[in-house]
Design a protein around this motif. Structure first.
Motif, short mmCIF file in Angstrom:
data_model
loop_
_atom_site.label_atom_id
_atom_site.label_comp_id
_atom_site.label_asym_id
_atom_site.label_seq_id
_atom_site.Cartn_x
_atom_site.Cartn_y
_atom_site.Cartn_z
N ASN A 143 0.84 -1.19 0.00
CA ASN A 143 0.00 0.00 0.00
C ASN A 143 0.88 1.24 0.00
OD1 ASN A 143 0.44 0.89 2.96
ND2 ASN A 143 -0.17 -1.26 3.15
N ILE A 144 0.31 2.36 -0.41
CA ILE A 144 1.10 3.57 -0.55
C ILE A 144 1.40 4.23 0.78
CG2 ILE A 144 0.21 3.99 -2.87
CD1 ILE A 144 -1.56 6.19 -1.66
N PRO A 147 4.95 2.10 1.73
CA PRO A 147 5.30 1.47 0.45
C PRO A 147 6.48 0.50 0.56
CG PRO A 147 6.08 3.73 0.52
CD PRO A 147 5.22 3.54 1.73
N SER A 189 7.91 2.54 -11.85
CA SER A 189 6.79 1.63 -12.05
C SER A 189 6.95 0.85 -13.35
CB SER A 189 5.47 2.42 -12.10
OG SER A 189 4.41 1.57 -12.47
N THR A 199 -1.30 -2.41 -10.61
CA THR A 199 -0.71 -1.07 -10.55
C THR A 199 0.43 -1.10 -9.53
OG1 THR A 199 -2.26 -0.35 -8.83
CG2 THR A 199 -2.85 0.12 -11.12
N THR A 200 1.33 -0.16 -9.67
CA THR A 200 2.47 -0.09 -8.77
C THR A 200 2.11 0.69 -7.52
OG1 THR A 200 4.06 -0.26 -10.56
CG2 THR A 200 4.83 0.74 -8.52
N LYS A 201 2.45 0.12 -6.37
CA LYS A 201 2.18 0.77 -5.09
C LYS A 201 3.46 1.08 -4.32
CE LYS A 201 -2.07 -1.95 -4.99
NZ LYS A 201 -1.74 -2.70 -6.21
N ASN A 235 7.09 6.85 -9.48
CA ASN A 235 7.52 6.27 -8.20
C ASN A 235 8.95 5.76 -8.26
OD1 ASN A 235 4.80 6.66 -7.20
ND2 ASN A 235 4.24 4.85 -8.39
N SER A 269 -0.40 3.37 -13.38
CA SER A 269 -0.22 3.52 -11.94
C SER A 269 -0.27 5.00 -11.55
CB SER A 269 1.13 2.94 -11.50
OG SER A 269 1.18 1.54 -11.72
N ASN A 272 2.48 8.39 -7.07
CA ASN A 272 2.35 8.88 -5.70
C ASN A 272 3.62 9.55 -5.19
OD1 ASN A 272 -0.38 7.86 -4.78
ND2 ASN A 272 0.52 5.95 -5.50
#
Length: 315
Positions: A143-144, A147, A189, A199-201, A235, A269, A272
């Motif tokens: 999770n972000i 991470p 990502s 998706t990339t987290k 990211n 993604s 973030n």
């Protein structure tokens, strides 16, 4: 006799040979199949020829080889020199020297499927036929808020030579079995669009603490595929000390911060954590000899509408 003194034995997965002085281990298959992993740190040198699954492809292995010189020679196709494939994998080495003479293969790859994988290397050297030198792919798990990290640290000097050409688009990359994009060092990502909802987290981060030299002998295309020295996607973060990039052909980029995906181009993604390269040394030497090439390139924004950035460090 001879077999006892040289320590030769085989397993169902790999063949290994120990030199007569006991200082060198030679592997002709995946090092992860070696039985006596607890004693690997006692060798001075480990020499690996990549087999069907790569030189060292590990699913959670802890390879603390800080006093060991590790070399990989690549044969086959789509077989990385070192590939950290699943959660909490660790690879540390005094030196890592890779000669990857294969298609779609990297010297060091931290998988998008893994959580919290790390590699720490003293001196790094890689000559790659048709892949990338270092890839720190952000994890698609977790999770972000907390991470997962895919983290590579090179404490000493690094030399990376990329000899392949980029593919024009994802379709040509698929049929040619060659990468879409090539990079000396990549972080970010790398989500696989073929997997629904992926998706990339996590974050991909690379620290190059010594002097880094990257030579790009291949060329990019006038469509999607390009050749890069340092490249970050969503990211992704790279911090480099002194850097020297030489790009010899067209459609090349010395240093680039983007929202692109190195494997598949587009990426859905959320960015973030931004896409950032920090230049922290006194020497930033970038030579572009081809046409339609850029020494420094910045494109895209993060989720908070902050621009992706190439910046100078304060140290």
């Amino acid at each position: 006799g001879l077999i006892l003194s040289t320590g030769v034995y085989g397993t169902a997965w790999a063949d290994f040979t120990i030199s007569e002085d006991g200082k060198t281990l030679t592997a002709t298959e995946n090092l992860d199949g070696y039985k006596d992993k607890g004693n690997l740190s006692n060798f001075d040198t480990i020499k690996i020829t990549t087999g069907s699954t790569g030189g060292l492809k590990t699913w959670g292995g802890k390879y603390n080889l800080k006093d060991v010189c590790v070399t990989t020679t690549g044969n086959g196709s789509n077989v990385d020199g070192i590939h950290l494939a699943s959660d909490d994998s660790v690879f540390n080495a005094k030196t890592y020297v890779a000669d990857i003479n294969t298609n779609s293969s990297d010297a060091l790859n931290l998988s998008r499927d893994a959580e919290n994988v790390t590699a720490e290397i003293g001196e790094f050297s890689a000559v790659v036929k048709n892949g990338s030198g270092i890839r720190a792919n952000g994890s698609v798990n977790g999770n972000i808020e907390n991470p997962n990290l895919a983290k590579v640290t090179v404490n000493g000097n690094a030399y990376i030579e990329i000899n392949g050409n980029a593919s024009s688009d994802i379709i040509s990359a698929y049929f040619s079995k060659n990468p879409l994009n090539l990079a000396g060092v990549w972080a970010g990502s790398d989500e696989d669009f073929r997997i629904y909802g992926q998706t990339t987290k996590g974050k991909g981060v690379v620290y190059l603490n010594g002097n880094t030299q990257i030579v790009l002998n291949g060329k990019g295309t006038n469509y999607e595929g390009k050749v890069y020295g340092l490249l970050t996607g969503k990211n992704g973060y790279i911090k480099v000390n002194n850097i020297d990039v030489i790009a010899k052909k067209d459609y090349s980029y010395g240093i680039a911060v983007t929202n692109k995906n190195i494997s598949y181009g587009n990426d859905d993604s959320v960015n973030n954590f931004g896409s950032t390269i920090e230049l922290n040394g006194e020497v930033n030497n970038i030579v572009m000899n081809g046409n339609n090439s850029y020494a420094i390139y910045a494109q895209g924004k993060d989720v908070n509408n902050n621009s992706n950035t190439v910046k100078s460090g304060e140290e």
